[in-house]
Design a protein around this motif. Structure first.
Motif, PDB file in Angstrom:
ATOM      1  N   MET A 173     104.615  29.659 -72.838  1.00 12.12           N
ATOM      2  CA  MET A 173     103.860  30.872 -72.498  1.00 12.12           C
ATOM      3  C   MET A 173     103.803  31.792 -73.715  1.00 12.12           C
ATOM      4  N   GLY A 174     102.610  32.171 -74.126  1.00 11.53           N
ATOM      5  CA  GLY A 174     102.490  33.209 -75.141  1.00 11.53           C
ATOM      6  C   GLY A 174     102.756  34.541 -74.472  1.00 11.53           C
ATOM      7  N   ALA A 175     103.330  35.497 -75.206  1.00 10.69           N
ATOM      8  CA  ALA A 175     103.639  36.776 -74.569  1.00 10.69           C
ATOM      9  C   ALA A 175     103.726  37.898 -75.592  1.00 10.69           C
ATOM     10  N   SER A 176     103.622  39.107 -75.072  1.00  7.88           N
ATOM     11  CA  SER A 176     103.989  40.278 -75.848  1.00  7.88           C
ATOM     12  C   SER A 176     104.817  41.157 -74.931  1.00  7.88           C
ATOM     13  N   ALA A 177     106.124  41.005 -75.057  1.00 10.30           N
ATOM     14  CA  ALA A 177     107.015  41.709 -74.131  1.00 10.30           C
ATOM     15  C   ALA A 177     106.845  43.215 -74.251  1.00 10.30           C
ATOM     16  N   PRO A 181     101.561  41.445 -71.662  1.00 11.21           N
ATOM     17  CA  PRO A 181     100.986  40.137 -71.370  1.00 11.21           C
ATOM     18  C   PRO A 181     102.026  39.023 -71.454  1.00 11.21           C
ATOM     19  N   GLY A 182     102.045  38.164 -70.447  1.00  9.91           N
ATOM     20  CA  GLY A 182     102.938  37.015 -70.489  1.00  9.91           C
ATOM     21  C   GLY A 182     104.302  37.246 -69.852  1.00  9.91           C
ATOM     22  N   VAL A 183     104.697  38.501 -69.660  1.00 11.48           N
ATOM     23  CA  VAL A 183     106.042  38.759 -69.151  1.00 11.48           C
ATOM     24  C   VAL A 183     106.187  38.278 -67.704  1.00 11.48           C
ATOM     25  N   PHE A 184     105.260  38.698 -66.858  1.00 13.40           N
ATOM     26  CA  PHE A 184     105.350  38.283 -65.459  1.00 13.40           C
ATOM     27  C   PHE A 184     104.973  36.819 -65.278  1.00 13.40           C
ATOM     28  N   GLU A 185     104.058  36.328 -66.106  1.00 16.86           N
ATOM     29  CA  GLU A 185     103.702  34.910 -66.058  1.00 16.86           C
ATOM     30  C   GLU A 185     104.942  34.058 -66.339  1.00 16.86           C
ATOM     31  N   THR A 186     105.705  34.464 -67.347  1.00 19.40           N
ATOM     32  CA  THR A 186     106.937  33.738 -67.684  1.00 19.40           C
ATOM     33  C   THR A 186     107.915  33.786 -66.516  1.00 19.40           C
ATOM     34  N   LEU A 187     108.078  34.958 -65.960  1.00 18.56           N
ATOM     35  CA  LEU A 187     109.042  35.135 -64.862  1.00 18.56           C
ATOM     36  C   LEU A 187     108.648  34.290 -63.653  1.00 18.56           C
TER      37      LEU A 187
END
Ligand SMILES: Nc1nc2c(ncn2[C@@H]2O[C@H](COP(=O)(O)OP(=O)(O)OP(=O)(O)O)[C@@H](O)[C@H]2O)c(=O)[nH]1
Ligand SMILES: [Mg+2]
Lengths: 204, 278
Positions: A173-177, A181-187
């Motif tokens: 998952m690409g993200a920018s904590a 973007p990507g934080v909730f997708e990762t979770l």
């Protein structure tokens, strides 16, 4: 170690955010803590020196609703990424059910990412856990730096660097904590595969 | 250029480097936006712009060092141009009217090498004043007031001497002084074979965790922690706000006695150890 209470119909799993120092593990939890409804969340606890690098761990308990009649409780932890704190990392890793590996997209961190990933493998092995069997999501963080003056690693490169140590590729998952973007997708992804694996173990 | 070299080494060490680099695009674009605002303000007549200039020069200092560290010659060149033109204007070498025009074109060429502007969303965790905070962080790192305490060799010898001669006994086998972050500062005693580096890191984590427990149950002034083992015991005590003394002693010594002893030692050491400023 997942904790399953059959009479209360509750499953509790432990998810650890792992990765090199300053990569954005704490920021992931801070973002979740800031954006998720308080109804589903306990208090975030950070054990650190001055709100900066993590000294021991951050902790955030969540309830993620019900799956097949079971209430799902997820406990998020971060480890300290700095090399010095390996003993603390091992302590936090005890009884882990799923891992989010937060890799830093900055080019200067390329080696640090791999070093930390191998350290994860070794620390799991010390606890008789196998990285290959562990529910795992690879998060490529700081993607917001792409196209900026800071040289950033390509997603393919990062994926290859890490996945070469895995028998089967893990979700990436690409993200920018920092920006979300990507934080909730990762979770969501790590919760899904962790609960699935716990369920599977429960049946067998 | 020895002085610039030193500056780079100072702000680009270990974790600080990662921290500063990750925020660099934000600082760079904050500089560009401030520059644009300054030109607008100057367009509406003369005034006192010195605080804007000061803040921009501060950013330029950090940006220039970072560009140098990144080996980004193009960016470095552009930034040097900015420093030059601001300095000449402030020295009175460029008239007011000319400055706006040349500065504006300098900004345009900086933008060309500045990469994409960061897209700061409403959801961002960046606090409003984060550029200021980052600049302060850089300045702290530069002046040695970062997380790592600067202790001189003489100071350490003095402390080691004091602990070895005046404090270690048959019963007190080891004393460690660590900082809040678990850095081992001094280690004296006969438990030399223990892994002092790991011990220090874990001890600091343990202390911080216990302190957190104390706060969760509403206790404020948590200062000491005691652990009794089968043969030996540990005693942890705060030393000022930055340090922790870890004492390892034989169970033949009473807790009361060790507390008294460590309190005395703490008083002496507080005078000897450097305090963190700011
Ligand atoms: N540009 C950018 N910076 C980020 C991002 N995520 C985190 N950071 C910054 O990176 C730095 C470190 O973030 P932390 O979340 O404290 O990192 P960590 O992994 O918990 O670090 P340790 O506790 O030392 O292991 C902070 O300055 C964050 O603001 C991101 O997505 N983009
Ligand atoms: Mg952290």
């Amino acid at each position: 170690m997942a904790f399953i209470n059959k009479s209360a119909k509750e499953i509790q799993v432990k998810i650890v955010y792992y990765g090199p120092g300053r990569g954005g593990k704490t920021t992931n939890l801070l973002y979740v803590n800031q954006k998720m409804s308080a109804k589903f969340m306990g208090k975030m606890i950070s054990i650190d020196t001055r709100g900066d690098k993590t000294l021991f761990f951050d902790f955030l308990p969540l309830s993620l609703g019900k799956i097949r009649g079971f209430s799902i409780r997820v406990q998020l932890y971060t480890v300290p990424g700095q090399v010095l704190y390996n003993e603390s990392r091992k302590m936090v890793l005890k009884g882990v059910d799923g891992v989010v590996f937060v890799a830093d997209s900055m080019e200067v961190q390329r080696e640090a990412n791999v070093e930390s990933f191998l350290n994860l493998r070794d620390n799991l092995a010390d606890d008789n856990l196998d990285l290959q069997e562990m529910p795992l999501v690879l998060q490529l963080n700081k993607r917001d730096l792409e196209g900026s003056v800071i040289p950033v690693l390509g997603e393919e490169t990062m994926r290859d660097d890490l996945c070469q140590h895995l028998k089967a590729p893990a979700p990436v998952m690409g993200a920018s904590a920092l920006q979300g973007p990507g934080v909730f997708e990762t979770l969501r992804e790590i919760s899904k595969i962790t609960i699935k694996s716990v369920h599977y173990k429960l049946r067998s | 250029m020895p002085s610039a070299d030193r500056e780079i080494k100072d702000i680009f060490q270990g974790a600080d480097r990662i921290e500063i680099l990750g925020k660099l695009p934000f600082i760079l674009w904050e500089y560009i936006n401030q520059g644009r605002r300054l030109i607008q303000e100057m367009g509406s007549g003369p005034g006192d712009f010195s605080s804007s200039f000061q803040s921009m020069e501060r950013m330029l200092g950090v940006l220039g060092t970072a560009a140098d560290h990144l080996g980004n010659e193009e960016l470095k060149g552009r930034l040097a141009g900015h420093t030059r033109i601001i300095t000449s204007y402030r020295n009175g070498d460029i008239p007011h009217g000319d400055f706006s025009q040349s500065f504006s074109s300098e900004l345009a060429s900086l933008e060309k090498v500045a990469g994409n502007p960061p897209n700061v969303t409403a959801d961002s965790l960046l606090p409003e004043d984060f550029v200021e905070r980052e600049l302060q962080r850089v300045e702290k790192v530069k002046t040695g007031r970062s997380a790592d305490v600067v202790v001189s060799g003489d100071m350490l010898d003095d402390i080691r001497g004091f602990l070895t001669e005046k404090v270690l006994t048959e019963e007190i086998s080891s004393i460690l002084i660590i900082d809040n972050a678990g850095t081992l500062i001094v280690n004296v005693g006969n438990k030399v074979d223990l892994d002092a580096i790991s011990l220090a890191a874990v001890a600091a984590a343990n202390f911080a965790a216990t302190e957190k427990i104390a706060r969760l149950i509403g206790e404020r002034d948590f200062v000491l922690l005691f652990y009794k083992g089968r043969n030996e015991s540990f005693h942890f005590r705060r030393l000022g706000t930055e340090y922790i003394i870890v004492t390892i002693f034989n169970n033949s010594l009473s807790l009361g006695l060790i507390r008294l002893k460590v309190a005395e030692v703490a008083q002496t050491l507080e005078r000897k150890l450097p305090k963190r400023e700011g």
